[in-house]
Design an enzyme around this catalytic site. Structure first.
Site, PDB file in Angstrom:
ATOM      1  N   GLY A 254      46.414  16.866  75.187  1.00  0.00           N
ATOM      2  CA  GLY A 254      45.356  17.190  76.132  1.00  0.00           C
ATOM      3  C   GLY A 254      44.019  17.039  75.447  1.00  0.00           C
ATOM      4  O   GLY A 254      43.904  16.344  74.431  1.00  0.00           O
TER       5      GLY A 254
ATOM      6  N   SER B  53      45.967   7.355  68.172  1.00  0.00           N
ATOM      7  CA  SER B  53      44.729   8.043  68.556  1.00  0.00           C
ATOM      8  C   SER B  53      43.710   7.971  67.432  1.00  0.00           C
ATOM      9  O   SER B  53      44.058   7.892  66.241  1.00  0.00           O
ATOM     10  CB  SER B  53      45.037   9.511  68.864  1.00  0.00           C
ATOM     11  OG  SER B  53      43.860  10.290  68.911  1.00  0.00           O
TER      12      SER B  53
ATOM     13  N   TYR C  80      47.959  17.372  65.959  1.00  0.00           N
ATOM     14  CA  TYR C  80      48.018  16.155  66.767  1.00  0.00           C
ATOM     15  C   TYR C  80      47.761  14.893  65.936  1.00  0.00           C
ATOM     16  O   TYR C  80      48.495  13.904  66.038  1.00  0.00           O
ATOM     17  CB  TYR C  80      46.990  16.266  67.894  1.00  0.00           C
ATOM     18  CG  TYR C  80      46.933  15.085  68.826  1.00  0.00           C
ATOM     19  CD1 TYR C  80      47.976  14.809  69.699  1.00  0.00           C
ATOM     20  CD2 TYR C  80      45.808  14.267  68.855  1.00  0.00           C
ATOM     21  CE1 TYR C  80      47.913  13.736  70.578  1.00  0.00           C
ATOM     22  CE2 TYR C  80      45.729  13.193  69.726  1.00  0.00           C
ATOM     23  CZ  TYR C  80      46.784  12.933  70.580  1.00  0.00           C
ATOM     24  OH  TYR C  80      46.709  11.856  71.440  1.00  0.00           O
TER      25      TYR C  80
ATOM     26  N   LYS D  76      50.372  11.729  65.002  1.00  0.00           N
ATOM     27  CA  LYS D  76      50.051  10.341  65.345  1.00  0.00           C
ATOM     28  C   LYS D  76      50.110   9.446  64.103  1.00  0.00           C
ATOM     29  O   LYS D  76      50.649   8.328  64.150  1.00  0.00           O
ATOM     30  CB  LYS D  76      48.669  10.257  65.991  1.00  0.00           C
ATOM     31  CG  LYS D  76      48.605  10.823  67.400  1.00  0.00           C
ATOM     32  CD  LYS D  76      49.398   9.974  68.372  1.00  0.00           C
ATOM     33  CE  LYS D  76      49.256  10.413  69.807  1.00  0.00           C
ATOM     34  NZ  LYS D  76      50.116   9.633  70.731  1.00  0.00           N
TER      35      LYS D  76
ATOM     36  N   ASN E 126      39.404   8.002  73.312  1.00  0.00           N
ATOM     37  CA  ASN E 126      38.896   8.711  74.486  1.00  0.00           C
ATOM     38  C   ASN E 126      38.856   7.876  75.760  1.00  0.00           C
ATOM     39  O   ASN E 126      37.785   7.526  76.271  1.00  0.00           O
ATOM     40  CB  ASN E 126      37.482   9.251  74.201  1.00  0.00           C
ATOM     41  CG  ASN E 126      37.465  10.324  73.137  1.00  0.00           C
ATOM     42  OD1 ASN E 126      38.269  11.237  73.164  1.00  0.00           O
ATOM     43  ND2 ASN E 126      36.564  10.200  72.189  1.00  0.00           N
TER      44      ASN E 126
ATOM     45  N   ARG F 181      30.654  11.142  70.570  1.00  0.00           N
ATOM     46  CA  ARG F 181      31.909  10.438  70.827  1.00  0.00           C
ATOM     47  C   ARG F 181      31.610   9.108  71.514  1.00  0.00           C
ATOM     48  O   ARG F 181      30.503   8.869  71.987  1.00  0.00           O
ATOM     49  CB  ARG F 181      32.829  11.260  71.766  1.00  0.00           C
ATOM     50  CG  ARG F 181      33.288  12.605  71.244  1.00  0.00           C
ATOM     51  CD  ARG F 181      34.268  12.486  70.092  1.00  0.00           C
ATOM     52  NE  ARG F 181      34.825  13.785  69.739  1.00  0.00           N
ATOM     53  CZ  ARG F 181      34.239  14.648  68.909  1.00  0.00           C
ATOM     54  NH1 ARG F 181      33.074  14.340  68.352  1.00  0.00           N
ATOM     55  NH2 ARG F 181      34.811  15.791  68.621  1.00  0.00           N
TER      56      ARG F 181
ATOM     57  N   ARG G 199      32.443  10.804  66.180  1.00  0.00           N
ATOM     58  CA  ARG G 199      33.540   9.838  66.104  1.00  0.00           C
ATOM     59  C   ARG G 199      33.181   8.638  66.977  1.00  0.00           C
ATOM     60  O   ARG G 199      32.820   8.799  68.133  1.00  0.00           O
ATOM     61  CB  ARG G 199      34.855  10.462  66.569  1.00  0.00           C
ATOM     62  CG  ARG G 199      36.035   9.474  66.587  1.00  0.00           C
ATOM     63  CD  ARG G 199      37.314  10.159  67.056  1.00  0.00           C
ATOM     64  NE  ARG G 199      37.766  11.156  66.096  1.00  0.00           N
ATOM     65  CZ  ARG G 199      38.434  12.256  66.419  1.00  0.00           C
ATOM     66  NH1 ARG G 199      38.694  12.514  67.687  1.00  0.00           N
ATOM     67  NH2 ARG G 199      38.824  13.110  65.489  1.00  0.00           N
TER      68      ARG G 199
END
Length: 322
Positions: free
Chosen positions: A75, A114, A145, A149, A174, A218, A282
């Site tokens: 999520g 990701s 997470y 990955k 994203n 982001r 990021r």
């Protein structure tokens, strides 16, 4: 037969729509009850199954030529910061799906990784240098997470090297757009901000709570570009993990401003500095995907957010009224 694991999810639903448009036979597999799938198509083989179980993966891969492994428990930042063990358990899905695909003689296997795999020490400033694929090492990814990955990326590599399974790895940055989560705790920043602005406008209470100080940065990729890039990576000869994202860097404050402009409203902002906010900055370095595939995002953040806002607005009003 093309298998989309996680076919009831946000990216999975859009990917299946694109595959159907090309006349491909598709099997969609997801753990959610079918009524909770974001998109569902009657001409697709829709299967509800828990892909953390090996036997479910064996059944999913039977007769498949290609597998898109999008399934995972994830999520937005609020979810992944508070559910690290649940995120790590997705390693069962990836391990079992790789093994089942190998045994079913699947010709190609794409894994959805990701940007959370990247070393956190390189993401401490909002005005960061865009992340290149090699920046994932030395490893220090997002706890929970991100580690899952990164480990699964290595699994793909070794299944390719040791067993000859043609694996491809896309590092998503994203993705957002219509037909996805916009409430309930698993939603990501674009959907959450759209929902908050819509709720403020409908209620007449012109305030918005922002997680962090709003200066964290982001990049956000519209779902149509994500699907187009995913398909290109699957069909390519690229064997190493590759970025798939926009390089249009924005702060969360700027993201809020864009949504306010779309809504035609200006809100009073409050900042929750105790809330999960992730890394400070990021962004995606798209040098490799541009060089290898000629891929660039075609939809600007403003255009993508406007489409997303309209869809969430209609869904919000249908559920809660205006």
């Amino acid at each position: 037969m093309v298998v989309v694991a996680g076919g009831g999810g946000f990216i999975g639903g859009h990917l299946i729509a694109a595959l159907r448009a090309e006349g491909r036979r598709v099997r969609a597999v997801d753990v959610k009850p079918m009524e909770e799938w974001y998109q569902r198509f009657d001409d697709v083989e829709n299967v509800v199954a828990d892909l953390q179980r090996h036997e479910a993966c064996v059944a999913a891969c039977q007769g498949a030529s290609e597998v898109y492994q999008l399934a995972c428990d994830m999520g937005g930042m609020g979810f992944i910061e508070h559910n690290k063990a649940l995120c790590m358990l997705s390693v069962l899905i990836n391990t079992h799906m790789l093994d089942a695909a190998r045994n079913a003689a699947v010709s190609r296997f794409l894994y959805s990784s990701s940007a959370c795999v990247y070393n956190a020490e390189q993401q401490t400033r909002p005005d960061l240098v865009a992340l290149r694929e090699e920046d994932a090492y030395p490893a220090m990814p997002e706890d929970g997470y991100g580690w899952e990955k990164l480990f699964s990326e290595r699994m793909c590599r070794h299944f390719r090297e040791d067993f000859g399974l043609a694996t491809r790895v896309a590092r998503y940055h994203n993705a957002y757009g219509p037909h996805g989560t916009w409430e309930g705790g698993r939603e990501k920043a674009p959907a959450a901000i759209c929902r908050k602005v819509i709720a403020a406008k409908v209620s007449g209470k012109h305030e918005i709570a922002i997680w962090g100080d709003g200066n964290q940065s982001r990049s956000f990729m519209y779902i149509d570009d994500c699907v187009r890039g995913t398909r290109a990576i699957m069909d390519s000869d690229i064997i190493e993990p590759i970025n798939l994202g926009s390089s249009e860097l924005v702060t969360i404050n700027q993201l809020v401003s864009v949504v306010e402009q779309i809504a035609g409203i200006e809100l009073k902002r409050t900042y929750d500095l105790s809330a999960p906010k992730g890394v400070n900055g990021r962004n995606s370095d798209n040098t490799k995907i541009r060089e290898y595939l000629g891929w660039e995002p075609s939809i600007t953040l403003r255009d993508g957010l406007e489409r997303t806002y309209r869809w969430i607005h209609d869904d919000f009003v249908a559920k809660y009224g205006d």
